[in-house]
Design an enzyme around this catalytic site. Structure first.
Site, PDB file in Angstrom:
ATOM      1  N   ARG A 146       0.831  -1.209   0.000  1.00 37.78           N
ATOM      2  CA  ARG A 146       0.000   0.000   0.000  1.00 37.78           C
ATOM      3  C   ARG A 146       0.868   1.263   0.000  1.00 37.78           C
ATOM      4  NH1 ARG A 146      -2.169  -3.371   3.909  1.00 37.78           N
ATOM      5  NH2 ARG A 146      -4.170  -4.334   3.428  1.00 37.78           N
TER       6      ARG A 146
ATOM      7  N   ASN B 224      -0.913   8.763  -4.658  1.00 38.60           N
ATOM      8  CA  ASN B 224      -2.129   9.244  -3.989  1.00 38.60           C
ATOM      9  C   ASN B 224      -1.902  10.404  -3.027  1.00 38.60           C
ATOM     10  OD1 ASN B 224      -3.823   7.430  -5.247  1.00 38.60           O
ATOM     11  ND2 ASN B 224      -3.706   5.892  -3.633  1.00 38.60           N
TER      12      ASN B 224
ATOM     13  N   GLN C  83      -7.279  18.375  -0.509  1.00 38.16           N
ATOM     14  CA  GLN C  83      -8.537  17.979   0.155  1.00 38.16           C
ATOM     15  C   GLN C  83      -8.536  18.402   1.621  1.00 38.16           C
ATOM     16  OE1 GLN C  83      -9.700  13.906  -0.678  1.00 38.16           O
ATOM     17  NE2 GLN C  83      -9.981  14.347  -2.850  1.00 38.16           N
TER      18      GLN C  83
ATOM     19  N   ASP D 286      -9.273  -4.245   9.248  1.00 35.14           N
ATOM     20  CA  ASP D 286      -8.315  -5.197   9.825  1.00 35.14           C
ATOM     21  C   ASP D 286      -8.870  -5.796  11.119  1.00 35.14           C
ATOM     22  OD1 ASP D 286      -6.199  -4.373   7.872  1.00 35.14           O
ATOM     23  OD2 ASP D 286      -6.438  -2.477   8.928  1.00 35.14           O
TER      24      ASP D 286
ATOM     25  N   HIS E 167      -2.127   0.704   8.630  1.00 34.51           N
ATOM     26  CA  HIS E 167      -2.956  -0.205   7.812  1.00 34.51           C
ATOM     27  C   HIS E 167      -2.063  -0.698   6.670  1.00 34.51           C
ATOM     28  CE1 HIS E 167      -6.162  -1.947   5.480  1.00 34.51           C
ATOM     29  NE2 HIS E 167      -5.931  -1.124   4.484  1.00 34.51           N
TER      30      HIS E 167
HETATM   31  P1  NAD Z   1     -11.622   2.573  -7.350  1.00 35.17           P
HETATM   32  O1  NAD Z   1     -10.516   2.761  -8.320  1.00 35.17           O
HETATM   33  O2  NAD Z   1     -12.713   1.620  -7.665  1.00 35.17           O
HETATM   34  O3  NAD Z   1     -12.308   3.984  -7.050  1.00 35.17           O
HETATM   35  C1  NAD Z   1     -11.569   5.100  -6.717  1.00 35.17           C
HETATM   36  C2  NAD Z   1     -12.310   6.295  -7.241  1.00 35.17           C
HETATM   37  O4  NAD Z   1     -11.614   7.441  -6.816  1.00 35.17           O
HETATM   38  C3  NAD Z   1     -12.374   6.335  -8.772  1.00 35.17           C
HETATM   39  O5  NAD Z   1     -13.729   6.461  -9.186  1.00 35.17           O
HETATM   40  C4  NAD Z   1     -11.548   7.569  -9.143  1.00 35.17           C
HETATM   41  O6  NAD Z   1     -12.053   8.259 -10.256  1.00 35.17           O
HETATM   42  C5  NAD Z   1     -11.687   8.386  -7.859  1.00 35.17           C
HETATM   43  N1  NAD Z   1     -10.616   9.375  -7.679  1.00 35.17           N
HETATM   44  C6  NAD Z   1      -9.309   9.289  -8.032  1.00 35.17           C
HETATM   45  N2  NAD Z   1      -8.670  10.430  -7.729  1.00 35.17           N
HETATM   46  C7  NAD Z   1      -9.588  11.235  -7.149  1.00 35.17           C
HETATM   47  C8  NAD Z   1      -9.539  12.544  -6.628  1.00 35.17           C
HETATM   48  N3  NAD Z   1      -8.413  13.259  -6.640  1.00 35.17           N
HETATM   49  N4  NAD Z   1     -10.669  13.065  -6.118  1.00 35.17           N
HETATM   50  C9  NAD Z   1     -11.811  12.364  -6.105  1.00 35.17           C
HETATM   51  N5  NAD Z   1     -11.930  11.125  -6.602  1.00 35.17           N
HETATM   52  C10 NAD Z   1     -10.826  10.568  -7.110  1.00 35.17           C
HETATM   53  O7  NAD Z   1     -10.937   2.217  -5.951  1.00 35.17           O
HETATM   54  P2  NAD Z   1     -11.632   1.626  -4.655  1.00 35.17           P
HETATM   55  O8  NAD Z   1     -11.606   0.140  -4.738  1.00 35.17           O
HETATM   56  O9  NAD Z   1     -12.938   2.309  -4.414  1.00 35.17           O
HETATM   57  O10 NAD Z   1     -10.557   2.017  -3.539  1.00 35.17           O
HETATM   58  C11 NAD Z   1     -10.357   3.364  -3.178  1.00 35.17           C
HETATM   59  C12 NAD Z   1      -9.200   3.481  -2.202  1.00 35.17           C
HETATM   60  O11 NAD Z   1      -9.509   2.829  -0.974  1.00 35.17           O
HETATM   61  C13 NAD Z   1      -7.893   2.833  -2.677  1.00 35.17           C
HETATM   62  O12 NAD Z   1      -6.806   3.680  -2.345  1.00 35.17           O
HETATM   63  C14 NAD Z   1      -7.831   1.558  -1.886  1.00 35.17           C
HETATM   64  O13 NAD Z   1      -6.520   1.067  -1.764  1.00 35.17           O
HETATM   65  C15 NAD Z   1      -8.398   2.024  -0.577  1.00 35.17           C
HETATM   66  N6  NAD Z   1      -8.873   0.994   0.353  1.00 35.17           N
HETATM   67  C16 NAD Z   1      -8.612   1.179   1.680  1.00 35.17           C
HETATM   68  C17 NAD Z   1      -9.042   0.237   2.600  1.00 35.17           C
HETATM   69  C18 NAD Z   1      -8.752   0.415   4.065  1.00 35.17           C
HETATM   70  O14 NAD Z   1      -9.004  -0.531   4.838  1.00 35.17           O
HETATM   71  N7  NAD Z   1      -8.237   1.529   4.548  1.00 35.17           N
HETATM   72  C19 NAD Z   1      -9.756  -0.868   2.178  1.00 35.17           C
HETATM   73  C20 NAD Z   1     -10.009  -1.016   0.821  1.00 35.17           C
HETATM   74  C21 NAD Z   1      -9.552  -0.078  -0.085  1.00 35.17           C
HETATM   75  C1  LMR Z   2      -7.470  -3.775   2.048  1.00 37.42           C
HETATM   76  O1  LMR Z   2      -6.938  -3.934   3.139  1.00 37.42           O
HETATM   77  O2  LMR Z   2      -8.227  -4.627   1.537  1.00 37.42           O
HETATM   78  C2  LMR Z   2      -7.232  -2.479   1.296  1.00 37.42           C
HETATM   79  O3  LMR Z   2      -6.350  -1.662   1.995  1.00 37.42           O
HETATM   80  C3  LMR Z   2      -6.839  -2.683  -0.114  1.00 37.42           C
HETATM   81  C4  LMR Z   2      -5.414  -3.168  -0.234  1.00 37.42           C
HETATM   82  O4  LMR Z   2      -4.678  -2.611  -1.043  1.00 37.42           O
HETATM   83  O5  LMR Z   2      -5.045  -4.119   0.466  1.00 37.42           O
END
Ligand code: NAD
Ligand code: LMR
Length: 332
Positions: free
Chosen positions: A100, A107, A114, A161, A189
């Site tokens: 990540r 990112n 923001q 998690d 994370h």
């Molecule tokens: P995704 O690609 O399906 O969707 C992401 C969306 O964000 C897209 O529609 C894209 O157009 C939009 N985007 C990109 N840049 C942007 C910006 N500057 N402003 C607004 N929107 C923007 O991805 P996803 O599967 O929805 O995952 C999103 C994020 O969440 C990823 O970084 C992923 O790794 C993270 N994630 C975190 C956890 C956690 O436990 N913390 C769990 C799962 C996923």
């Molecule tokens: C997760 O834990 O599923 C998310 O953070 C997505 C990833 O990249 O593992």
């Protein structure tokens, strides 16, 4: 019939996978309560505005009684205008073979503007949950660039998690997942996180007494939770979405409502130096919510040498990420 004034909820990346699994649940009352109308403020980048339009049509077609309005926009000020809860999801997910942290340079830059937009436009009671990865350090970037918003309003998501760890323990013990409590995720994370099995409880007893398999707890349990995100990417060809959206809802609900006596919930918060953690890191801790919007890090949790070593590792990783984003010019 709901009579409360609608609260504004911002979701960034609203046309993405997690957005799709999240918005309908927010609009149905699962985030802020079944008597709380919401206005959804949905942020996307220009190329995704068409897809977002389709999501808005579907939201309309649900005729949610609590959905008091929808604003779909690619403008930051509009997206965060008057918002009480900002869920920062929008960002690029990792692909198979990546960690990540590899996403920081891709990112990280999203979260500086923001953070500023939250500070300049949100409601005075705003709270922010960062989901987009690497979520701890992205949250640090946003918070650091929004010093007008108190540090205790910023959260990064380690609840997925926690939920994963609880399910692993429940499956191993052959019990319902609801009987697993006190499961804290310490640190980042990431694959260095420490899911603290030693302080977890199952049906009120120490997890290690219910599962007398030290090798599994220190080995497979730990690595399964640490690497679960990668396993899902490998299996699905895309990162977790429904479970991530579910964890985001769980996080907000757990912060809004009082934690059960003796229990805690996992979320990454701005460290004030608790447990020797460097101040200012966005660090996963066991957190207790007071039900009135306040929270504190649970006190008196003890760690053996194994846990202390693991927590030191995840701390080092967060310190290194902070240094990296500083060098990228993302911290003021
Ligand atoms: P995704 O690609 O399906 O969707 C992401 C969306 O964000 C897209 O529609 C894209 O157009 C939009 N985007 C990109 N840049 C942007 C910006 N500057 N402003 C607004 N929107 C923007 O991805 P996803 O599967 O929805 O995952 C999103 C994020 O969440 C990823 O970084 C992923 O790794 C993270 N994630 C975190 C956890 C956690 O436990 N913390 C769990 C799962 C996923
Ligand atoms: C997760 O834990 O599923 C998310 O953070 C997505 C990833 O990249 O593992």
């Amino acid at each position: 019939m709901a009579t409360k004034t609608p609260l504004h909820v911002t979701v960034t990346g609203a046309a993405g996978q997690i957005g799709y699994a999240l918005l309908f649940r927010i609009a149905s009352g699962q985030l802020l309560g079944e008597d709380q109308p919401v206005v959804l403020r949905l942020l996307e980048i220009e190329p995704a505005m068409g897809a977002l339009e389709g999501v808005v049509m579907e939201l309309d077609d649900c005729a949610f009684p609590l959905l008091a309005g929808i604003e779909a926009t690619s403008d930051l000020a509009t997206a965060f205008d008057g918002t009480s809860w900002a869920l920062l999801v929008g960002s690029v997910p990792r692909k198979a073979g990546m960690e990540r942290g590899d996403l920081l340079s891709v990112n990280g830059g999203i979260f500086k503007p923001q953070g500023r937009a939250v500070a300049e436009n949100a409601a005075s009671d705003v709270r922010v949950l960062v989901v987009g990865n690497p979520c701890n350090t992205n949250c640090l970037i946003a918070r650091s660039n929004a010093s007008e918003v108190p540090a205790d309003r910023w959260f990064a998501m380690t609840r997925l998690d926690e939920n994963r760890a609880k399910s692993q323990l429940a499956n191993k013990a052959g019990v319902q997942v609801a009987s697993v409590t006190n499961l804290a995720i310490w640190g980042n994370h990431s694959a260095t996180q420490f899911p603290d099995f030693a302080n977890a409880r199952i049906g009120g007893k120490a997890a290690g007494d219910v599962i007398p398999d030290d090798e599994w707890l220190h080995g497979d349990f730990l690595t399964t939770v640490q690497k679960r995100g990668a396993a899902i990417i490998e299996a699905r060809g895309a990162s977790s979405a429904a479970s991530a959206a579910n964890a985001a809802i769980d996080t907000v609900v757990s912060l809004r409502t009082a934690t059960a006596p003796g229990d805690w919930t996992s979320v990454a918060v701005a460290s004030s130096g608790e447990y020797g953690t460097p101040e200012g890191l966005q660090f996963g801790f066991p957190v207790v919510a007071d039900g009135a919007g306040g929270w504190s890090v649970a006190e008196g949790v003890e760690h053996d040498d194994f846990a202390a070593e693991r927590i030191a590792l995840t701390t080092e990783e967060l310190v290194a990420e902070r240094k990296d984003v500083g060098e990228l010019g993302l911290l003021p």
